[in-house]
Enzyme design. Structure first.
Site, PDB file in Angstrom:
ATOM      1  CE  LYS A 108      -9.161  -4.742  18.580  1.00 49.41           C
ATOM      2  NZ  LYS A 108      -9.197  -4.010  17.299  1.00 49.41           N
ATOM      3  CB  THR A 109     -15.589  -7.259  19.738  1.00 48.49           C
ATOM      4  OG1 THR A 109     -14.891  -6.130  20.256  1.00 48.49           O
ATOM      5  CG2 THR A 109     -16.771  -7.571  20.638  1.00 48.49           C
ATOM      6  CD  GLU A 133     -12.052  -6.407  21.724  1.00 46.93           C
ATOM      7  OE1 GLU A 133     -12.098  -5.313  21.139  1.00 46.93           O
ATOM      8  OE2 GLU A 133     -13.059  -6.995  22.160  1.00 46.93           O
TER       9      GLU A 133
END
Length: 464
Positions: free
Chosen positions: A121-122, A165
Site C-alpha cells: 500500500k505505502t 493509503e
C-alpha cells in the site's frame, strides 16, 4: 474543490500524533489552517516537522495536554481505553474521532484514490503521489511512510485528487468512498482482528462496495486472494473493474519485467499497445505496484504515456528497500517487510538485483499474534538469505503471548536449511553483523519495529 476544515477538526488533538497514519492527517489539517495539537510517547523528527507547521506537540501522555477548547480528539486503534487524555476527553465531553473518520472527512469533495491490500500500500500510494505531482496535478496525499523525494508522508495540495493509503488492519478502510480503489492483494494478516479468510473477504467486499457509483476497482489478476475478491464483486453493476498483472486475461498486462541493478524496466500492454517505463526500485512486486498505479491514474483520465514517464521519477519510500549506506564494501539496506509474503518478495528482489552477493538478514518479528500464526512461514522465507540474525519479537501494541517467541521462527528457518543466529540484546547486533560480513555482502535490516535503527549502527561498526 473542497479543502475547507470540517468544523469538528478546527482544533483537533491527536493522541499518538507521531504515528505514520496520525501524523499525515495532522499535517494536512495544519496546512489547511487548523490549530493542531497532540501528544506522542517520544521526541522524533515527525514531532519536529509538525511543530514546524505550527502544531503543538507534547511528549508523553497526560490529561493536562488536552486543551479545554479542543473540538475533537483523534485516535487510532492502537490507543488504549485508559489513556489519560482519552479519559479527560470524556470528562470534557469532547468528541472522539477515529483516524479513519478524520481522513475520510479530508477527502470529502475530492477525487479520491484509496490504495488497499495486505502488502504494497505505502509503495503504491507513494508512486501515485510522486507521479501526479510530477504531472503538475498538485494532489493531496496521506501515506504510511515518508517519501524519499519530498521527505514527508502527507501534503495538502490545491488539486482535486486525494491519494490515500487505505488500512484494512482494523477495518477502517471501510469508511472511505473513493472514485478509484486499488486492491493489490488479499491475504490473512492482523490476526487479532480477523479470525479467517472469510472475514478478510467480507471486509474487502465492504471496502469495494463503497466505491462511488461509476467508479473503478483496479485489482491484481495474479494473486489468488485478489482473484477471489474479483469474482465476489463482479456483479456490482455500478463498478468498473480493471485487472492488472501477468495473466493473459489482465486488462493491463505486464508483458515483461527486466531487472536493471537496483531498478527495473517494465513493459505493459494497455489497450493493445506496448508501453515501457522504468521503476527506480528493484523487484517484480514493486514493478506490479507501479502498474497498479498506472492503471488507477488512467481510470481518472490521465494519459498513460504521461503517467508512465512520471512514475519513473519515483525514487522510493523510507524503509522500503532503502539503501542506508556502505562501509568496507558492505551495503546496508532497510526493509519494512514483516509478513512472509513481503519478506520473500524483498529477499527475491535483492537476489535479483545482486545475484553474486551474499545476503545477510537482521530480522525482527513484529507482533506476537502475527508470529504465532505465521512464524513458520517467516522462518521459511529467511531460508532465501545466506545468513540470518533473528531478534526478539517487537510487541508494538500487543501484550506477550505465553509460548510465543522468536524461537518459532528460528526453528522453522533451521528446518528449511537456513543458517540462523538468535540475538536477544539488540545493542549487540552491530558487533555480530561485523563478525559475519565481508566486502561485497548485502546486509538487510528487516521488520516493522525499531530494527530500522540498527542500519546506521551497523555501518558505524563496519567503518571502525
Amino acid at each position: 474543490m473542497a479543502s475547507a476544515i470540517p468544523t469538528a477538526m478546527e482544533r483537533p488533538h491527536f493522541i499518538g500524533i507521531g504515528g505514520a497514519g496520525m501524523s499525515g492527517i495532522a499535517k494536512i489539517l495544519a496546512q489547511r489552517g487548523a490549530e493542531v495539537a497532540g501528544s506522542d510517547a517520544k521526541e522524533s523528527a515527525t514531532a519536529e516537522a509538525l511543530r514546524a507547521l505550527g502544531a503543538t506537540v507534547h511528549i508523553g501522555h497526560a490529561a493536562g495536554h488536552l486543551a479545554d477548547d479542543a473540538t475533537c480528539v483523534v485516535v487510532s486503534s492502537a490507543i488504549r481505553a485508559d489513556n489519560p487524555e482519552l479519559t479527560r476527553a470524556a470528562e470534557l465531553s469532547v468528541p472522539v474521532v477515529h483516524r479513519s473518520d478524520a481522513l475520510a472527512s479530508l477527502m470529502g469533495g475530492l477525487r479520491a484514490i484509496a490504495v488497499a491490500g495486505t502488502h504494497g500500500k505505502t509503495t503504491t500510494t507513494s508512486m501515485l503521489a510522486v507521479a501526479l505531482t510530477e504531472l503538475g496535478l498538485d494532489p493531496s496525499y496521506a501515506i504510511g511512510g515518508d517519501l524519499e523525494g519530498p521527505g514527508t508522508n502527507a501534503r495538502h495540495g490545491e488539486g482535486d485528487i486525494f491519494v490515500a493509503e487505505a488500512d484494512e488492519s482494523d477495518r477502517s478502510f471501510q469508511k472511505y468512498d473513493p472514485e478509484v480503489a486499488i486492491v493489490l492483494n488479499v491475504e490473512l494478516d492482523h490476526h487479532a482482528n480477523y479470525a479467517s479468510m472469510d472475514e478478510i473477504y467480507d471486509s474487502f467486499e465492504t471496502f469495494v462496495g463503497k466505491v462511488r457509483p461509476g467508479g473503478t476497482l483496479v485489482i491484481a489478476a495474479d494473486q489468488p486472494g485478489a482473484v477471489e475478491l474479483t469474482q465476489r464483486v463482479r456483479d456490482l453493476s455500478s463498478l468498473n473493474v480493471v485487472t492488472y498483472g501477468e495473466s493473459g486475461t489482465a486488462d493491463v498486462r505486464v508483458h515483461k519485467v527486466t531487472p536493471r541493478g537496483l531498478t527495473s524496466e517494465v513493459t505493459v500492454v494497455l489497450n493493445g499497445k506496448f508501453l515501457t517505463f522504468t521503476v527506480s526500485v528493484p523487484g517484480r512486486h514493486y514493478a506490479h505496484n507501479a502498474v497498479a498505479a498506472l492503471a488507477a491514474g488512467v481510470a481518472l483520465g490521465i494519459p498513460a504515456h504521461n503517467l508512465a514517464s512520471a512514475l519513473g521519477k519515483y525514487t522510493g519510500v523510507k524503509r522500503r528497500l532503502q539503501l542506508k549506506g556502505e562501509a568496507k564494501g558492505v551495503q546496508v539496506i532497510d526493509s519494512y517487510a514483516h509478513h512472509p509474503t513481503e519478506m520473500t518478495a524483498d529477499l527475491e528482489a535483492m537476489r535479483g538485483a545482486a545475484a553474486d552477493a551474499r545476503l545477510l538478514v537482521v530480522f525482527q518479528p513484529h507482533l506476537f499474534s502475527r508470529t504465532q500464526e505465521l512464524g513458520k512461514e517467516m522462518g521459511q522465507a529467511l531460508a532465501l538469505a545466506d545468513l540470518s540474525v533473528v531478534l526478539d519479537i517487537y510487541p508494538a501494541r500487543e501484550d506477550p503471548v505465553p509460548g510465543v517467541t522468536s524461537e518459532l521462527i528460528i526453528d522453522a528457518a533451521r528446518a528449511a536449511g537456513a543458517t540462523v543466529t538468535a540475538v536477544h540484546d539488540k545493542e549487540t547486533v552491530p558487533d555480530v553483523v561485523a563478525g559475519m560480513a565481508a566486502p561485497g555482502d548485502l546486509v538487510l535490516t528487516m521488520g516493522a519495529g525499531d530494527v530500522t535503527d540498527l542500519g546506521p549502527a551497523i555501518l558505524a561498526r563496519l567503518s571502525n
